[in-house]
Design an enzyme around this catalytic site. Structure first.
Site, PDB file in Angstrom:
ATOM      1  N   HIS A  59      -7.466   9.434  -2.127  1.00  0.00           N
ATOM      2  CA  HIS A  59      -6.877   9.374  -0.788  1.00  0.00           C
ATOM      3  C   HIS A  59      -7.792  10.002   0.284  1.00  0.00           C
ATOM      4  O   HIS A  59      -7.957   9.454   1.367  1.00  0.00           O
ATOM      5  CB  HIS A  59      -5.513  10.082  -0.814  1.00  0.00           C
ATOM      6  N   ILE A 101      -3.269  -3.110   6.743  1.00  0.00           N
ATOM      7  CA  ILE A 101      -1.980  -2.790   6.114  1.00  0.00           C
ATOM      8  C   ILE A 101      -1.002  -2.263   7.160  1.00  0.00           C
ATOM      9  O   ILE A 101      -0.536  -1.124   7.071  1.00  0.00           O
ATOM     10  CB  ILE A 101      -2.176  -1.777   4.955  1.00  0.00           C
ATOM     11  N   LYS A 138       2.271  -1.266   9.129  1.00  0.00           N
ATOM     12  CA  LYS A 138       3.550  -0.800   8.599  1.00  0.00           C
ATOM     13  C   LYS A 138       4.691  -1.216   9.532  1.00  0.00           C
ATOM     14  O   LYS A 138       4.606  -1.037  10.752  1.00  0.00           O
ATOM     15  CB  LYS A 138       3.511   0.728   8.489  1.00  0.00           C
ATOM     16  N   SER A 139       5.739  -1.755   8.962  1.00  0.00           N
ATOM     17  CA  SER A 139       6.981  -1.944   9.709  1.00  0.00           C
ATOM     18  C   SER A 139       8.108  -2.002   8.687  1.00  0.00           C
ATOM     19  O   SER A 139       7.883  -2.336   7.524  1.00  0.00           O
ATOM     20  CB  SER A 139       6.945  -3.232  10.534  1.00  0.00           C
ATOM     21  N   ARG A 192       9.384  -7.970  12.767  1.00  0.00           N
ATOM     22  CA  ARG A 192       8.006  -7.478  12.942  1.00  0.00           C
ATOM     23  C   ARG A 192       7.159  -7.754  11.703  1.00  0.00           C
ATOM     24  O   ARG A 192       5.972  -8.056  11.802  1.00  0.00           O
ATOM     25  CB  ARG A 192       8.007  -5.982  13.236  1.00  0.00           C
ATOM     26  N   ASN A 246       3.750  -9.904  11.976  1.00  0.00           N
ATOM     27  CA  ASN A 246       2.442  -9.356  11.609  1.00  0.00           C
ATOM     28  C   ASN A 246       1.682 -10.243  10.623  1.00  0.00           C
ATOM     29  O   ASN A 246       0.473 -10.073  10.450  1.00  0.00           O
ATOM     30  CB  ASN A 246       2.599  -7.935  11.048  1.00  0.00           C
ATOM     31  N   LYS A 280      -2.545   5.857  -4.416  1.00  0.00           N
ATOM     32  CA  LYS A 280      -3.656   6.773  -4.142  1.00  0.00           C
ATOM     33  C   LYS A 280      -3.423   8.146  -4.758  1.00  0.00           C
ATOM     34  O   LYS A 280      -2.276   8.616  -4.834  1.00  0.00           O
ATOM     35  CB  LYS A 280      -3.829   6.954  -2.616  1.00  0.00           C
ATOM     36  N   LEU A 311      -2.601  -0.651  13.893  1.00  0.00           N
ATOM     37  CA  LEU A 311      -2.032  -0.773  15.244  1.00  0.00           C
ATOM     38  C   LEU A 311      -2.095   0.572  15.963  1.00  0.00           C
ATOM     39  O   LEU A 311      -1.368   0.802  16.937  1.00  0.00           O
ATOM     40  CB  LEU A 311      -0.575  -1.273  15.154  1.00  0.00           C
ATOM     41  N   TYR A 324       3.302   9.770  -0.487  1.00  0.00           N
ATOM     42  CA  TYR A 324       4.390   9.143   0.282  1.00  0.00           C
ATOM     43  C   TYR A 324       5.743   9.335  -0.412  1.00  0.00           C
ATOM     44  O   TYR A 324       6.792   9.082   0.192  1.00  0.00           O
ATOM     45  CB  TYR A 324       4.162   7.635   0.503  1.00  0.00           C
ATOM     46  N   ASP A 355       0.839  -1.200   0.000  1.00  0.00           N
ATOM     47  CA  ASP A 355       0.000   0.000   0.000  1.00  0.00           C
ATOM     48  C   ASP A 355       0.869   1.243   0.000  1.00  0.00           C
ATOM     49  O   ASP A 355       1.533   1.551   0.987  1.00  0.00           O
ATOM     50  CB  ASP A 355      -0.889   0.020   1.255  1.00  0.00           C
TER      51      ASP A 355
END
Ligand code: NAD
Length: 277
Positions: free
Chosen positions: A112, A232, A234-235, A240, A244, A79, A194, A54, A49
């Site tokens: 978005h 989705i 993120k790490s 991790r 996940n 997006k 999270l 970004y 994603d």
């Protein structure tokens, strides 16, 4: 899409599928994006994603190519940013994203934010419908849309969104939007699943994690999956990333689910879509 890993797929309202767990890549570490994406694909992720804002679509594309996986085995979402609203601007923004990604198509293209102050999301959506018809976006959807924005789209456009990606985590469960999505056969995909880290240190979640010999992250991701949300998280840390994904060998019981449902406090980590931008 086809998947050769064990991550279950959700079926969207257009019959195409999307992995229940994908990798979010929003953050300050864009120089690492290609490495993180390639590592995640290597360990079994099949969904990424990203977003124009970004500024890491190029890294996502590079990571995908580096993985050596066939393109059709990977689900890619990007997006349209808020300065791309309006029919012509939205078409141009989509072309730019494909150029950055160096891909011929994306699996899912999202608006978005609705940016109600511009009041152009219906016109923008028509540009997404054109990309869909042209086959360069296999599915189209929205992000941060509230029920009234969705109602406007559904009333005025011939294609409905397959996904509404919204903020959703134990402290902000976004129940009104989630049930609107469900009632209209739109898949809810949780961003900040999270709570951007807020879930850690919560004694209720720690208790449930201990009970199942799992981590707090795994308990929260499992809660999303059992609610029917795609997620989705993120790490950029390999351990991790693996943790996940490892949520399909246990189940939360009714008591666990109710205890997590009880953590709602109405506090967003992000912007309010009714007023943002
Ligand atoms: P998140 O809820 O995924 O939390 C990320 C934080 O949790 C990071 O600090 C990470 O290091 C930590 N973390 C992840 N796994 C962990 C684990 N197993 N153990 C301990 N810590 C762990 O928050 P997010 O990054 O804000 O959201 C995820 C993705 O959602 C983003 O990367 C982006 O792709 C998407 N997003 C979309 C929107 C939108 O408007 N559509 C907004 C924000 C984020």
């Amino acid at each position: 899409m086809r998947s050769d890993t064990s991550i279950p797929l959700d079926t969207q309202n257009n019959g195409l599928t999307i992995p229940q767990i994908g990798l979010g890549v929003f953050g300050p570490e864009n120089s690492a994006t290609a490495d993180v994406v390639a590592a995640a694909l290597e360990m079994g992720y099949r969904s990424i994603d990203t977003a124009a804002i970004y500024e890491n679509e190029a890294g996502v594309g590079e990571g995908i190519r580096r993985s050596g996986l066939p393109r059709e085995q990977i689900h890619v979402t990007t997006k349209l940013w808020n300065d791309g609203h309006g029919y012509d601007r939205a078409l141009a923004a989509f072309d730019r994203s494909l150029r950055e990604l160096k891909l011929d198509y994306v699996d899912l293209y999202l608006i978005h934010w609705p940016v109600p102050s511009q009041n152009m999301y219906v016109e923008t959506w028509r540009a997404l419908e054109k990309n869909l018809a042209g086959g360069r976006a296999l599915s189209i959807g929205v992000s941060n849309f509230q029920p009234d924005h969705l109602e406007n789209l559904l009333a005025q456009c011939s294609t409905g969104p397959v996904v509404n990606q919204v903020e959703l985590h134990p402290e902000f469960q976004n129940e009104r939007v989630r049930s609107f999505n469900t009632n209209h056969n739109i898949l809810t995909q949780a961003w900040s699943p999270l709570g951007r880290g807020r879930v850690f240190g919560n004694p209720v979640l720690e208790g449930i994690a201990q009970k199942h010999s799992k981590t707090v992250a795994q308990v929260v991701i499992r809660w999303h999956i059992q609610l029917g949300n795609a997620v989705i998280p993120k790490s950029i840390t390999p351990a991790r990333l693996a943790e996940n994904l490892d949520v399909f060998d246990f189940a939360l019981d009714k008591q666990d689910m109710e205890a997590i449902n009880g953590l709602e406090n109405g506090e967003r980590t992000g912007f309010d879509p009714d007023v943002f931008a």
